[in-house]
Write a protein that holds these residues in place. Structure first.
Motif, PDB file in Angstrom:
ATOM      1  N   LEU A 155      27.156  42.062  36.443  1.00 41.26           N
ATOM      2  CA  LEU A 155      26.717  40.734  36.121  1.00 41.26           C
ATOM      3  C   LEU A 155      27.363  39.564  36.977  1.00 41.26           C
ATOM      4  O   LEU A 155      28.457  39.293  36.716  1.00 41.26           O
ATOM      5  CB  LEU A 155      26.918  40.370  34.509  1.00 41.26           C
ATOM      6  N   PRO A 156      26.906  39.167  38.115  1.00 39.46           N
ATOM      7  CA  PRO A 156      27.858  38.456  39.080  1.00 39.46           C
ATOM      8  C   PRO A 156      28.152  37.033  38.527  1.00 39.46           C
ATOM      9  O   PRO A 156      27.392  36.598  37.884  1.00 39.46           O
ATOM     10  CB  PRO A 156      26.800  38.510  40.386  1.00 39.46           C
ATOM     11  N   ASP A 157      29.270  36.799  38.967  1.00 39.00           N
ATOM     12  CA  ASP A 157      29.927  35.509  38.661  1.00 39.00           C
ATOM     13  C   ASP A 157      29.119  34.373  39.219  1.00 39.00           C
ATOM     14  O   ASP A 157      29.099  33.302  38.814  1.00 39.00           O
ATOM     15  CB  ASP A 157      31.450  35.420  38.993  1.00 39.00           C
ATOM     16  N   ASP A 158      28.609  34.865  40.431  1.00 36.42           N
ATOM     17  CA  ASP A 158      27.897  33.962  41.356  1.00 36.42           C
ATOM     18  C   ASP A 158      26.639  33.440  40.409  1.00 36.42           C
ATOM     19  O   ASP A 158      26.124  32.087  40.876  1.00 36.42           O
ATOM     20  CB  ASP A 158      27.277  34.578  42.524  1.00 36.42           C
ATOM     21  N   ILE A 159      26.253  33.998  39.411  1.00 37.60           N
ATOM     22  CA  ILE A 159      24.929  33.529  38.644  1.00 37.60           C
ATOM     23  C   ILE A 159      25.549  32.914  37.148  1.00 37.60           C
ATOM     24  O   ILE A 159      25.033  32.202  36.697  1.00 37.60           O
ATOM     25  CB  ILE A 159      24.101  34.503  38.555  1.00 37.60           C
ATOM     26  N   THR A 160      26.333  34.129  36.515  1.00 36.17           N
ATOM     27  CA  THR A 160      26.735  33.735  35.070  1.00 36.17           C
ATOM     28  C   THR A 160      27.287  32.562  35.272  1.00 36.17           C
ATOM     29  O   THR A 160      27.206  31.710  34.059  1.00 36.17           O
ATOM     30  CB  THR A 160      27.331  34.992  34.614  1.00 36.17           C
ATOM     31  N   LEU A 161      28.672  32.233  35.737  1.00 32.88           N
ATOM     32  CA  LEU A 161      29.254  30.924  35.674  1.00 32.88           C
ATOM     33  C   LEU A 161      28.420  29.664  36.025  1.00 32.88           C
ATOM     34  O   LEU A 161      28.612  28.900  35.389  1.00 32.88           O
ATOM     35  CB  LEU A 161      30.414  31.263  36.515  1.00 32.88           C
ATOM     36  N   PRO A 162      27.692  29.728  37.094  1.00 30.96           N
ATOM     37  CA  PRO A 162      26.632  28.294  37.038  1.00 30.96           C
ATOM     38  C   PRO A 162      25.870  28.245  36.078  1.00 30.96           C
ATOM     39  O   PRO A 162      25.463  27.198  35.642  1.00 30.96           O
ATOM     40  CB  PRO A 162      26.037  28.680  38.587  1.00 30.96           C
ATOM     41  N   LEU A 163      25.351  29.349  35.527  1.00 34.20           N
ATOM     42  CA  LEU A 163      24.273  29.310  34.290  1.00 34.20           C
ATOM     43  C   LEU A 163      25.051  28.926  33.208  1.00 34.20           C
ATOM     44  O   LEU A 163      24.510  28.053  32.431  1.00 34.20           O
ATOM     45  CB  LEU A 163      23.850  30.757  34.134  1.00 34.20           C
ATOM     46  N   LEU A 164      26.369  28.994  32.838  1.00 35.11           N
ATOM     47  CA  LEU A 164      27.106  28.614  31.787  1.00 35.11           C
ATOM     48  C   LEU A 164      27.354  27.022  31.823  1.00 35.11           C
ATOM     49  O   LEU A 164      27.154  26.195  31.216  1.00 35.11           O
ATOM     50  CB  LEU A 164      28.453  29.130  31.735  1.00 35.11           C
ATOM     51  N   TRP A 165      27.847  26.717  33.160  1.00 35.81           N
ATOM     52  CA  TRP A 165      28.190  25.263  33.371  1.00 35.81           C
ATOM     53  C   TRP A 165      26.811  24.329  33.351  1.00 35.81           C
ATOM     54  O   TRP A 165      26.657  23.364  32.928  1.00 35.81           O
ATOM     55  CB  TRP A 165      28.857  25.106  34.780  1.00 35.81           C
ATOM     56  N   ALA A 166      25.569  24.991  33.750  1.00 36.66           N
ATOM     57  CA  ALA A 166      24.333  24.289  33.913  1.00 36.66           C
ATOM     58  C   ALA A 166      23.899  23.937  32.259  1.00 36.66           C
ATOM     59  O   ALA A 166      23.292  23.136  31.971  1.00 36.66           O
ATOM     60  CB  ALA A 166      23.399  25.132  34.410  1.00 36.66           C
ATOM     61  N   GLY A 167      24.165  24.909  31.378  1.00 44.50           N
ATOM     62  CA  GLY A 167      23.792  24.712  30.111  1.00 44.50           C
ATOM     63  C   GLY A 167      24.809  23.621  29.319  1.00 44.50           C
ATOM     64  O   GLY A 167      24.278  22.962  28.448  1.00 44.50           O
TER      65      GLY A 167
END
Length: 287
Positions: A155-167
């Motif tokens: 589960l790449p940080d490149d997607i999970t972390l932006p998804l978290l901050w976007a939320g």
């Protein structure tokens, strides 16, 4: 005149088809990009002993989400624009490479169709609004993560972390129904809950039951839906994961090590929460 909701859904559905086509590139290339990055970092930490060998090492060809152009993995045929029209090209080519007739995975048009369906639902529910675009971004990220994790257990940080901050940003901008304090504590609770489960399981069994990417994805769901949604989401993910895992085991399709990634089931629960609401999950799974 067509209903405004139908028109909004149709417009975002077409956008979802295009985004789905791009997600296929992300799903295929991002794990390979991560492997290349790790290899480069290892090479920096452990350079060749012979300085001449280091000087002669060829500069790697660029590989990212844009270059090189997509090619058939069997014959190397460069895919032209008219062979890359979402869904339509797959149907016209009858699911085969135009050059060598090798089969093209059915998952490519399926990802495009799922992307279109999710975007169309956002258009139907929120119209052409900032809220709809926010949830379209959520849908695209979660769909990509589900496929990548199923393929690679990453589960790449490149997607999970932006998804978290976007939320968190979406909650702060009131683009979701989640109040910012609930989103903040949902992020904290989502991460720490699975982190504690991970370490409890590891201390008891000596094995790793899940990866850190699962913590981050669950934390992202806490940001989007609030801490109140975490129990329904984890319940649904666990029930669906257990059913699929048992089915795979009975069919003898378990991977080496008997590992089934948990991320795709979290993704299903997250998308279900978006469509039906977190509280509806309890009814869906019969609790």
């Amino acid at each position: 005149m067509p209903d405004a909701g139908v028109l909004d859904a149709a417009l975002l559905g077409v956008l979802g088809l295009l985004v789905g086509s791009f997600l296929n590139v992300v799903i295929h290339r991002l794990p390979k990009m991560m492997e290349l990055r790790w290899a480069a970092e290892c090479a920096e930490l452990h350079p060749p002993v012979d300085p001449g060998q280091q000087a002669q090492s060829a500069e790697p060809a660029p590989f990212n989400l844009v270059v090189p152009r997509s090619r058939c993995p069997h014959c190397g045929h460069s895919i032209r624009w008219f062979e890359n029209i979402p869904v339509l090209s797959y149907l016209v080519l009858r699911g085969k490479c135009r050059s060598c007739a090798a089969p093209i995975s059915l998952r490519y048009p399926l990802v495009e169709l799922v992307g279109a369906a999710l975007f169309a639902w956002c258009g139907w529910n929120w119209g052409l609004t900032a809220e709809a675009l926010a949830w379209c971004g959520f849908s695209a990220a979660v769909l990509a993560l589900a496929c990548i994790d199923w393929d690679t257990t990453l589960l790449p940080d490149d997607i999970t972390l932006p998804l978290l901050w976007a939320g968190l940003c979406a909650a702060g901008l009131r683009l979701t129904d989640t109040a910012l304090p609930d989103a903040l504590w949902g992020t904290v609770a989502g991460y720490l809950s699975l982190w504690l489960v991970y370490w409890a399981f590891k201390l008891v069994t000596g094995k790793e039951g899940m990866g850190y990417g699962d913590f981050k994805l669950f934390a992202a769901f806490g940001a989007w839906f609030g801490w109140q949604a975490l129990i329904p989401v984890i319940l649904m993910a666990s029930v669906v994961g257990a059913i699929v895992g048992i089915a795979i085991k009975l069919l003898g399709q378990l991977r080496e090590g008997g590992y089934v990634p948990f991320g795709p089931f979290l993704a299903v629960a997250g998308l279900t929460s978006m469509i039906f609401g977190p509280t509806a999950i309890v009814s869906i799974i019969g609790l």
